[in-house]
Design an enzyme around this catalytic site. Sequence first.
Site, PDB file in Angstrom:
ATOM      1  N   HIS A 501       8.688  23.211  17.978  1.00 39.91           N
ATOM      2  CA  HIS A 501       7.655  22.243  18.369  1.00 39.91           C
ATOM      3  C   HIS A 501       6.357  22.956  18.761  1.00 39.91           C
ATOM      4  O   HIS A 501       5.289  22.687  18.208  1.00 39.91           O
ATOM      5  CB  HIS A 501       8.190  21.417  19.544  1.00 39.91           C
ATOM      6  CG  HIS A 501       7.214  20.442  20.119  1.00 39.91           C
ATOM      7  ND1 HIS A 501       7.318  19.096  19.921  1.00 39.91           N
ATOM      8  CD2 HIS A 501       6.111  20.618  20.895  1.00 39.91           C
ATOM      9  CE1 HIS A 501       6.315  18.477  20.532  1.00 39.91           C
ATOM     10  NE2 HIS A 501       5.569  19.386  21.142  1.00 39.91           N
ATOM     11  N   GLU A 502       6.469  23.877  19.703  1.00 38.31           N
ATOM     12  CA  GLU A 502       5.257  24.557  20.176  1.00 38.31           C
ATOM     13  C   GLU A 502       4.642  25.407  19.066  1.00 38.31           C
ATOM     14  O   GLU A 502       3.424  25.531  18.976  1.00 38.31           O
ATOM     15  CB  GLU A 502       5.554  25.394  21.428  1.00 38.31           C
ATOM     16  CG  GLU A 502       6.060  24.584  22.628  1.00 38.31           C
ATOM     17  CD  GLU A 502       5.143  23.420  23.019  1.00 38.31           C
ATOM     18  OE1 GLU A 502       3.936  23.467  22.719  1.00 38.31           O
ATOM     19  OE2 GLU A 502       5.653  22.446  23.607  1.00 38.31           O
ATOM     20  N   HIS A 505       2.335  23.272  17.141  1.00 42.62           N
ATOM     21  CA  HIS A 505       0.993  23.201  17.732  1.00 42.62           C
ATOM     22  C   HIS A 505       0.212  24.467  17.397  1.00 42.62           C
ATOM     23  O   HIS A 505      -0.975  24.430  17.085  1.00 42.62           O
ATOM     24  CB  HIS A 505       1.087  23.098  19.255  1.00 42.62           C
ATOM     25  CG  HIS A 505       1.490  21.754  19.771  1.00 42.62           C
ATOM     26  ND1 HIS A 505       0.831  20.603  19.441  1.00 42.62           N
ATOM     27  CD2 HIS A 505       2.482  21.389  20.619  1.00 42.62           C
ATOM     28  CE1 HIS A 505       1.401  19.576  20.071  1.00 42.62           C
ATOM     29  NE2 HIS A 505       2.414  20.038  20.779  1.00 42.62           N
TER      30      HIS A 505
HETATM   31 ZN   LIG Z   1       3.726  19.021  22.096  1.00 44.39          ZN
END
Ligand SMILES: [Zn+2]
Length: 708
Positions: A501-502, A505
């Site tokens: 997830h990170e 980003h």
């Molecule tokens: Zn996030």
Amino acid sequence: MSKRIALFTLLLVVSLVPVVAQQQALPAAAPLADNPLLREWTTPFGVPPFSEIKTEHFVPAIREAIAQQRKEVDAIANSPQPPTFANTVEALENAGDLLGKVNPVFSNMQSSNTNAELQAVNREVAPLLSALRDDIRLNPKLWERIKTVWDARAALKLPPVQAKLLEENYKSFVRGGANLKPDQKERFRAINAELSTLGIKFGDNLLKETNSFQLVIDKAEDLAGLPPSVVAAGADAAKEAGKPGQWVYTLAAPSIWPFVQYADNRELRKQILTAYTTRGDRNDQYDTKVIVAQTAALRAERAQLLGYKSYAAFVLEENMAKTPDKVYALLNQLWKPAREMALREAADQQTLIRSLGATFTLEPWDWRYYQEKVKKARYDLDEQALRPYFKIDSVQQGAFYVANKLYGLTITPRPDLPVYHPDVKAFEVKDKDGSHLGIFYSDYHPRAGKRVGAWSSTFRGTRVKDGKRVTPVVVNVCNFSKPTGDAPALLSLEEVETLFHEFGHGLNSLLSKVPYRGLGSFPRDFVEVPSQIMENWALEPEVLQVYAKHFKTGEVIPAALVDKIKKSAQFDQGFITVEYLAASILDMDWHTLPPGPAKDTTAFENASLAKIQLPRDIVSRYRSTYFNHIFGPGGGYASGYYAYIWSEVLDQDAFQAFREKGLFDQATARGFRTILEKGGTEEAMTLYKAFRGREPSVEPLLMKRGLK
Ligand SMILES: [Zn+2]
């Protein structure tokens, strides 16, 4: 249990429009030339020279940077030339380079590597930055010039990206109070200063509350039920805490959640979970109830000054959702089926409790424990059996592999680059053609000076300067399980998803091609799309084959185990969705309040949760007193916590395109990369429709969560 504890995207974008601080003569004893923050950085790729930067460098550097930006902005405001796009909007965009270089170093350290001295620095500089922002937005001469360019926009025939920058600038001045009357401006400024101070106080108190609790165990029988790795982690933590021979569990995510999930001792589960859920709510010096209520009241007042019915109405206008009604509509649509699912899950656990001969009623500190047992019985899946396949470095390589297969990126370690803590690793990211794209840092383990949660941030964002792309410097900060004993750090399934997830980003920041800093970010409710979509690849068998290898034997994760993960994917979704939605609704309730006196935080929260009939054995994922997303410094997710599920509608629909065309289909990947490259230069829905050929459907989300 696949519970996302604290996914947190932190867009530590420094306010690029500088605020001018009161200029103060600097002591002669601190020559600015000796300040590494102010010198040109001659490190490879111009990354911050971490080893040279000391705490005492921050205040003078930030003051100097603020003064410089003030000077640059004054020159624009007082220019004798008639206002044009270039000498006003673009010039303002380019002002504040020094602050844009210095402040991200400070704010990143404040989040991930802080201490009492840095917290004091923060209390000193935050009001200066808040004042600088107001001084720019409330500068009448500057506003006059922006308005002149804005009014002439039709005749200017600007290219779309410049027209978008002009529009964003104009809006940010209006939303920053430029149209207010003088007495209103004064109140507006006072509210901003107070909100900034309250946010910092909330964050500092929460860190204290989180760090102050230790569950100390001295009898081995109290460890019953805990897997060996959790016992070993407790022994390590005890050694660190100066209590060798005992076991210590804390409120850090890798410590508390396995404990609550596995400890047979019901009383100890209750103790640690209660410590977690009463943070900021103990009526002591670190209590945050008054901070919370004051913050909500001040936000409502400020929104009213600007002509909005509520703070949420003010915020949402800039998001895809546009109005509070639209947000409530999605949350309410999901609430009923999610709650019914959670009630069924609770009933299953209660049945199990009775079948084991106990008579008590399920409580919040029982949920994770019995849910784990139901899962084991139903799917024969033991979460702990997965960890040996999730060595942290391998999982990271898995994420890099996906970036390579999708976009052709290659990511290689750069141990020669300076780092701010020994846990931090540096990588260089190259594009398909071998050109340098940016630098990526990962910082994965908890420590006392790090906020809880996981987030992605930048030390340097991208833009175009003097005709060249400025290459980004990105960091992922998480609180993952540490190595224990002789074993390397082995992640839980949830931590694996968070790592991907990170990194999603991070990829967004690395692939961005926006020419202006002011167009760098997506709306809050789209920003989780690039991150959440990456979680899908993490659990695809084809990707697991590549990275999920036993840390001792190198054996690839057995197909039978992968099959169990797939089959149990919807298990526990009632609980996960309910605790998340409860927090989202609580956030919306706080921020749709009309202006008025500060509320009683406890009564307000109880009423909010009673209204939706939150099951008594589930706690909102965040209670108000530790809801850092919305009440912490900056409060970036205030009336925006719904964004995770709003984004999930989009990322599930987007991933569906890869399911249809192929996991690494190059044309689909190219289309998705275009969204990441364009960032805030176009409306998010326009970008999305260009990728998918239509608006998103909510169906894939409902299917994934088993809500249909
Ligand atoms: Zn996030």
